[in-house]
Design a protein around this motif. Structure first.
Motif, PDB file in Angstrom:
ATOM      1  N   LEU B  31       7.162   4.624   2.672  1.00 45.44           N
ATOM      2  CA  LEU B  31       5.423   3.894   1.459  1.00 45.44           C
ATOM      3  C   LEU B  31       5.145   4.990   0.603  1.00 45.44           C
ATOM      4  CD1 LEU B  31       2.952   1.631   2.276  1.00 45.44           C
ATOM      5  CD2 LEU B  31       2.220   3.094   0.143  1.00 45.44           C
ATOM      6  N   LEU B  32       5.417   4.673  -0.780  1.00 43.47           N
ATOM      7  CA  LEU B  32       5.146   5.583  -1.706  1.00 43.47           C
ATOM      8  C   LEU B  32       3.818   5.170  -2.521  1.00 43.47           C
ATOM      9  CD1 LEU B  32       7.091   8.008  -3.755  1.00 43.47           C
ATOM     10  CD2 LEU B  32       6.653   5.279  -5.351  1.00 43.47           C
ATOM     11  N   TRP B  33       2.934   6.559  -2.075  1.00 42.01           N
ATOM     12  CA  TRP B  33       1.826   6.067  -2.367  1.00 42.01           C
ATOM     13  C   TRP B  33       1.048   7.001  -3.893  1.00 42.01           C
ATOM     14  CZ3 TRP B  33      -2.552   8.886   0.898  1.00 42.01           C
ATOM     15  CH2 TRP B  33      -3.931   7.742   1.200  1.00 42.01           C
ATOM     16  N   SER B  34       0.680   6.187  -4.421  1.00 39.45           N
ATOM     17  CA  SER B  34      -0.040   7.358  -6.021  1.00 39.45           C
ATOM     18  C   SER B  34      -1.500   7.456  -5.842  1.00 39.45           C
ATOM     19  CB  SER B  34      -0.209   6.660  -7.219  1.00 39.45           C
ATOM     20  OG  SER B  34      -0.627   5.668  -6.784  1.00 39.45           O
ATOM     21  N   ILE B  35      -1.695   6.800  -4.075  1.00 39.84           N
ATOM     22  CA  ILE B  35      -3.821   7.330  -4.348  1.00 39.84           C
ATOM     23  C   ILE B  35      -4.407   6.121  -5.131  1.00 39.84           C
ATOM     24  CG2 ILE B  35      -5.144   9.079  -3.691  1.00 39.84           C
ATOM     25  CD1 ILE B  35      -2.958  10.013  -2.631  1.00 39.84           C
ATOM     26  N   GLY B  36      -3.490   5.042  -6.363  1.00 42.96           N
ATOM     27  CA  GLY B  36      -4.269   4.070  -6.781  1.00 42.96           C
ATOM     28  C   GLY B  36      -4.594   3.006  -6.068  1.00 42.96           C
ATOM     29  N   LYS B  37      -5.697   2.332  -6.671  1.00 41.52           N
ATOM     30  CA  LYS B  37      -6.100   0.733  -6.041  1.00 41.52           C
ATOM     31  C   LYS B  37      -5.029   0.622  -5.428  1.00 41.52           C
ATOM     32  CE  LYS B  37      -6.093  -2.005 -10.029  1.00 41.52           C
ATOM     33  NZ  LYS B  37      -5.295  -1.197 -10.985  1.00 41.52           N
ATOM     34  N   ASP B  72      -8.332  15.174  -2.946  1.00 42.17           N
ATOM     35  CA  ASP B  72      -9.767  14.749  -2.051  1.00 42.17           C
ATOM     36  C   ASP B  72      -9.378  13.458  -1.373  1.00 42.17           C
ATOM     37  OD1 ASP B  72     -10.215  17.380  -2.654  1.00 42.17           O
ATOM     38  OD2 ASP B  72     -12.226  16.671  -3.731  1.00 42.17           O
ATOM     39  N   PHE B  73      -9.311  13.204  -1.746  1.00 41.52           N
ATOM     40  CA  PHE B  73      -9.008  11.315  -1.742  1.00 41.52           C
ATOM     41  C   PHE B  73      -7.293  10.879  -0.174  1.00 41.52           C
ATOM     42  CE2 PHE B  73      -7.602   6.740  -1.227  1.00 41.52           C
ATOM     43  CZ  PHE B  73      -8.818   6.163  -1.127  1.00 41.52           C
ATOM     44  N   ARG B  74      -6.177  11.883  -1.082  1.00 43.47           N
ATOM     45  CA  ARG B  74      -5.139  11.174   0.069  1.00 43.47           C
ATOM     46  C   ARG B  74      -5.501  12.413   1.552  1.00 43.47           C
ATOM     47  NH1 ARG B  74      -0.824  15.789  -1.637  1.00 43.47           N
ATOM     48  NH2 ARG B  74      -1.993  16.848  -0.740  1.00 43.47           N
ATOM     49  N   ASP B  75      -6.493  13.645   0.952  1.00 40.53           N
ATOM     50  CA  ASP B  75      -5.970  14.388   1.781  1.00 40.53           C
ATOM     51  C   ASP B  75      -6.754  13.438   3.381  1.00 40.53           C
ATOM     52  OD1 ASP B  75      -3.881  15.662   0.948  1.00 40.53           O
ATOM     53  OD2 ASP B  75      -5.550  17.408   0.475  1.00 40.53           O
ATOM     54  N   LYS B  76      -7.933  13.160   2.373  1.00 37.39           N
ATOM     55  CA  LYS B  76      -9.458  12.367   3.413  1.00 37.39           C
ATOM     56  C   LYS B  76      -8.787  11.536   4.508  1.00 37.39           C
ATOM     57  CE  LYS B  76     -13.864  10.193   3.874  1.00 37.39           C
ATOM     58  NZ  LYS B  76     -14.498   9.410   2.982  1.00 37.39           N
ATOM     59  N   TYR B  77      -7.711  10.682   4.088  1.00 36.07           N
ATOM     60  CA  TYR B  77      -7.373   8.950   4.774  1.00 36.07           C
ATOM     61  C   TYR B  77      -6.397   9.355   4.937  1.00 36.07           C
ATOM     62  CZ  TYR B  77     -11.850   6.784   2.448  1.00 36.07           C
ATOM     63  OH  TYR B  77     -12.614   6.438   2.681  1.00 36.07           O
ATOM     64  N   ALA B  78      -5.180  10.612   5.167  1.00 38.35           N
ATOM     65  CA  ALA B  78      -4.062  10.780   5.758  1.00 38.35           C
ATOM     66  C   ALA B  78      -4.262  10.774   6.894  1.00 38.35           C
ATOM     67  CB  ALA B  78      -3.618  11.691   4.785  1.00 38.35           C
ATOM     68  N   GLU B  80      -7.055  10.023   8.108  1.00 33.24           N
ATOM     69  CA  GLU B  80      -8.066   9.184   9.194  1.00 33.24           C
ATOM     70  C   GLU B  80      -7.726   8.059   9.528  1.00 33.24           C
ATOM     71  OE1 GLU B  80     -11.870   8.274   6.951  1.00 33.24           O
ATOM     72  OE2 GLU B  80     -11.658   5.974   7.602  1.00 33.24           O
ATOM     73  N   TRP B  81      -6.605   7.766   8.484  1.00 36.23           N
ATOM     74  CA  TRP B  81      -5.374   7.195   9.016  1.00 36.23           C
ATOM     75  C   TRP B  81      -3.962   7.209  10.285  1.00 36.23           C
ATOM     76  CZ3 TRP B  81      -5.758   4.634   3.804  1.00 36.23           C
ATOM     77  CH2 TRP B  81      -7.209   4.056   3.668  1.00 36.23           C
ATOM     78  N   GLY B  82      -4.439   8.250   9.876  1.00 35.80           N
ATOM     79  CA  GLY B  82      -3.019   8.772  10.674  1.00 35.80           C
ATOM     80  C   GLY B  82      -2.189   9.015  10.331  1.00 35.80           C
ATOM     81  N   LEU B  83      -2.216   8.969   9.379  1.00 35.02           N
ATOM     82  CA  LEU B  83      -0.736   8.762   8.502  1.00 35.02           C
ATOM     83  C   LEU B  83       0.496  10.149   8.410  1.00 35.02           C
ATOM     84  CD1 LEU B  83      -2.117   7.708   4.948  1.00 35.02           C
ATOM     85  CD2 LEU B  83      -0.732   5.598   7.003  1.00 35.02           C
ATOM     86  N   ASN B  84       1.874  10.164   8.986  1.00 32.69           N
ATOM     87  CA  ASN B  84       2.895  10.370   8.736  1.00 32.69           C
ATOM     88  C   ASN B  84       3.179  10.610   7.107  1.00 32.69           C
ATOM     89  OD1 ASN B  84       5.310  11.932   8.041  1.00 32.69           O
ATOM     90  ND2 ASN B  84       6.162  10.699   9.307  1.00 32.69           N
ATOM     91  N   LEU B  85       1.928  12.103   6.256  1.00 33.57           N
ATOM     92  CA  LEU B  85       2.554  11.629   4.409  1.00 33.57           C
ATOM     93  C   LEU B  85       3.197  13.132   4.796  1.00 33.57           C
ATOM     94  CD1 LEU B  85       1.358  11.441   1.925  1.00 33.57           C
ATOM     95  CD2 LEU B  85      -1.161  13.706   2.443  1.00 33.57           C
ATOM     96  N   ILE B  86       3.773  12.185   3.262  1.00 34.46           N
ATOM     97  CA  ILE B  86       5.280  13.398   2.626  1.00 34.46           C
ATOM     98  C   ILE B  86       4.195  14.058   1.243  1.00 34.46           C
ATOM     99  CG2 ILE B  86       7.968  13.959   2.440  1.00 34.46           C
ATOM    100  CD1 ILE B  86       7.937  12.764   4.752  1.00 34.46           C
TER     101      ILE B  86
END
Ligand SMILES: Nc1nc2c(ncn2[C@@H]2O[C@H](COP(=O)(O)OP(=O)(O)O)[C@@H](O)[C@H]2O)c(=O)[nH]1
Lengths: 412, 270
Positions: B31-37, B72-78, B80-86
């Motif tokens: 999933l491509l996450w730009s962190i936008g709405k 900041d937002f990215r790191d917080k919710y990655a 909190e939501w247990g994301l496998n963030l790349i």
């Protein structure tokens, strides 16, 4: 105002009969154009040496602007006082029939646009036939460019009667016939002052009369399994309810295996629920540990779809490479995916003229419709298209591409 | 279901269906996450589709020029939501000092498109989920839900596969990957209505401060705020219902050149 459901409709017709202009006019008359967009269109029109052309709004691609033809399905939003609309602009050019079908398959109603000067043309007929095949019931016919025929009632009646004869033969009964001028705005938002003889609704009023597709809630349950997830050691089956409803405790039957069990839980993230209805994507577990798979169909005992490996269908071929009867295909119907072959092509039909090309043929060319008998390698759960569209329609896959669409006409 | 099935429910269910379809067809999805709405809404829907545990990576293409709030937002919710963030960057371009001062077009191309290509090649993704909407920009209206890109990342918009009755294309051998667009039918205001209904967190940049807010967020250097006093979701929705300015009017890519967006996109831009 609550976010009420918009009506999705498609505008189809022969190339140059005025679809893009009509859409531009609708956006303009409903004040749906952002000033920067309007300015952009004016600028582009000027650059291309034309007057402000509403059609440029939609034909947003460079090449398209140069060639002056709509090449793909575009979606546009606008609203009247009554409700919101999504217009799916379907291209009129013959090369883009598969785009037209893509657009029209998402629509709840169709507007068929016919040029008052040219009358019924090849794509007018082919598109109408596709509407009928796609099962679209609500159709508004607009006779456009009335300004070019001096707003004459005789010409309007003449074109209407041509189109009516044709539509009748393919079982489409239009809700309205409306004389308009997309360019001048006659009978679009406002009643035309040039056509006193016309007493019917304006185009926009006619749209407001159309209805959203009703949900299939009252029908028998059909829940095709889409996937199975393992979450925290729990197997959750997922799928979208295509018809009917389910709740915890309901007895269910699984096709094609014919196993019977009951719903143990209905699962939705962050929601406590024990029931769900048509249109909802849900997870569910079963009381007995049955192993479900993608393509299984959940239904109710006594109200099952037919499980068979042979049926009759109308199949529309939409690939430039023609189909030859020896070719093996994969049929996809809801989430079922099964190898199959076409046993016989009883009739080969020209989708524009509806003329019979050949009986008992062994091939189908691009844009031809075949009345065919299909034989699947494994049993498939189906319904007639006229009963439940979701299990009565299919696509065919060849080399990973969708090459045909079809509807089931008779069960064996 | 206690509420009656409304427009947002319809959109939500359609999106969940598409997300599950993509995962069922490909498994190797990101999933491509730009962190936008929009992509955060997409993430929310993916969490619903998989009962809180998204079974594939979430990819953030980092141009290194994003707003601090976004990181900041990215790191917080990655977390909190247990994301496998790349997080993927075009390291060579970063090292060479690529920036919008060189050329906006080249910067977008290098830092976004090439970075994305590299990430796809490295991680061998077969399909990418993207949060684009049809009402964003004219060219986006041409998109299919499942949209193939060839090995050069090119999008052959003139010869797209048909898509009917929720039956989507599967991957063919010669194609690099498929782009999947679960939010195609959503409008900007639908996103906000849904963000509000579901209480989805979004970066603060969207809310007005000192008479300005961002309607669309990307790189700090190439995003202009719009005049606005909308400091709550309700006010944003109200603003959208009355405004006549289109959403991406603050974005440099769209303005610079009439066809820059189209060129970027046919090169594989998101
Ligand atoms: N006189 C007249 N010309 C029209 C009208 N509607 C469209 N046209 C013209 O017909 C041509 C084709 O229209 P367009 O909207 O591009 O057709 P499409 O191919 O169906 O989208 C254009 O040159 C329009 O200006 C109308 O109501 N009256």
């Amino acid at each position: 105002m609550k976010t009420q459901t918009p009506l999705n409709f498609v505008i189809v017709g022969h190339v140059d009969h005025g679809k893009s202009t009509l859409i531009g006019r609708l956006l303009y008359d409903t004040n749906s154009l952002a000033p920067d967009k309007l300015a952009e269109v004016k600028k582009i029109s000027a650059e291309h040496g034309r007057e402000t052309e509403f059609a440029f709004l939609l034909d947003h691609l460079e090449e398209e602007r140069k060639q002056g033809i709509t090449i793909d399905t575009t979606q546009v939003f606008f609203k009247t006082q009554k409700r919101r609309y999504v217009i799916i602009d379907a291209p009129g050019h013959v090369e883009f029939v598969k785009n037209m079908i893509t657009g029209a398959s998402q629509a709840e109603a169709a507007v068929l646009i016919v040029d008052a000067v040219e009358g019924v043309k090849e794509q007018t007929k082919r598109h109408s036939y596709m509407l009928s095949m796609l099962g679209l019931k609500q159709v508004v016919v607009v006779i456009n460019k009335m300004d070019l025929v001096d707003f004459a009632q005789e010409r309007f009646n003449e074109v209407c009667s041509d189109i009516e004869n044709f539509l009748d033969s393919i079982n489409i009964k239009p809700n309205y016939y409306i004389p308009i001028s997309g360019i001048k705005g006659d009978n679009i938002a406002n009643k035309s002052l040039n056509m006193d003889w016309y007493k019917g609704l304006t185009f926009m009023q006619s749209l407001d009369e159309l209805k959203n597709n009703p949900a299939n809630i009252e029908k028998d349950l059909i829940l095709p399994v889409q996937d199975v997830y393992k979450i925290d050691d729990k197997r959750i089956n997922v799928g979208r309810i295509e018809a009917g409803k389910i709740k915890t405790g309901d007895a269910i039957k699984i096709l094609p295996s014919n196993q019977e069990t009951a719903i143990k839980s209905v699962e939705k993230f962050l929601e406590e629920t024990d029931e769900a209805t048509s249109g909802e994507c849900i997870g569910f577990t079963t009381q007995d540990s049955v192993f479900l798979d993608r393509g299984d169909i959940i239904c109710r005992s006594g109200a099952e779809p037919v499980v068979t490996n042979r049926f009759r269908a109308n199949m529309f071929w939409m690939s430039r490479k023609s189909f030859s009867i020896e070719q093996k295909l994969i049929i996809r119907c809801a989430t079922q995916e099964i190898r199959c072959k076409v046993e016989t092509i009883e009739k080969r039909i020209n989708s524009s003229s509806l003329e019979l090309v050949e009986e008992n043929s062994d091939k189908l060319e691009n844009l031809e419709v075949g009345e065919v008998v299909i034989k699947t390698k494994k049993p498939i759960a189906i319904k007639k298209f006229s009963q439940v569209q979701e299990l009565g329609r299919f696509v065919m896959i060849l080399n990973e591409n969708i090459v045909a669409g079809g509807i089931i006409t008779e069960l064996d | 279901m206690s509420r009656s099935f409304d427009h947002l429910d319809k959109l939500e269910n359609q999106s969940i269906f598409i997300i599950r379809e993509a995962y069922s067809q490909f498994r190797d999805v990101a999933l491509l996450w730009s962190i936008g709405k929009d992509s955060t809404t997409l993430m929310w829907l993916a969490r619903k589709a998989f009962f809180g545990k998204i079974p594939f990576p979430v990819l953030h293409i980092d141009t290194t020029y994003k707003f601090k709030e976004i990181y900041d937002f990215r790191d917080k919710y990655a977390k909190e939501w247990g994301l496998n963030l790349i997080v993927a960057k075009n390291e060579d371009a970063v090292a060479s000092g690529m920036g919008p001062d060189k050329s906006k077009f080249e910067c977008c191309n290098q830092m976004k498109t090439i970075a994305l290509k590299q990430a796809i090649a490295r991680e061998k993704f077969k399909a990418l989920l993207l949060g684009i909407r049809r009402d964003e920009h004219g060219i986006r209206a041409k998109e299919r839900v499942f949209s193939p890109r060839d090995e050069d990342f090119e999008w052959d918009y003139k010869d797209q596969p048909p898509e009917l009755w929720d039956q989507y294309k599967t991957k063919a051998a010669e194609e690099e990957h498929l782009r999947v667009h679960p939010l195609l039918g959503w409008r900007e205001v639908d996103i906000w209505d849904y963000v509000k209904r579901e209480n989805i967190p979004v970066p603060e940049l969207y809310f007005a401060k000192n008479g300005k807010r961002f309607r669309s967020i990307g790189c700090e250097c190439c995003c202009g705020p719009v005049e606005s006093d909308a400091d709550t979701i309700d006010k944003i929705v109200q603003e959208l219902k009355t405004t006549q300015i289109s959403e991406r009017s603050g974005r440099a890519q769209d303005k610079e050149d009439d066809y820059m967006m189209q060129k970027l996109r046919s090169l594989g831009y998101m």
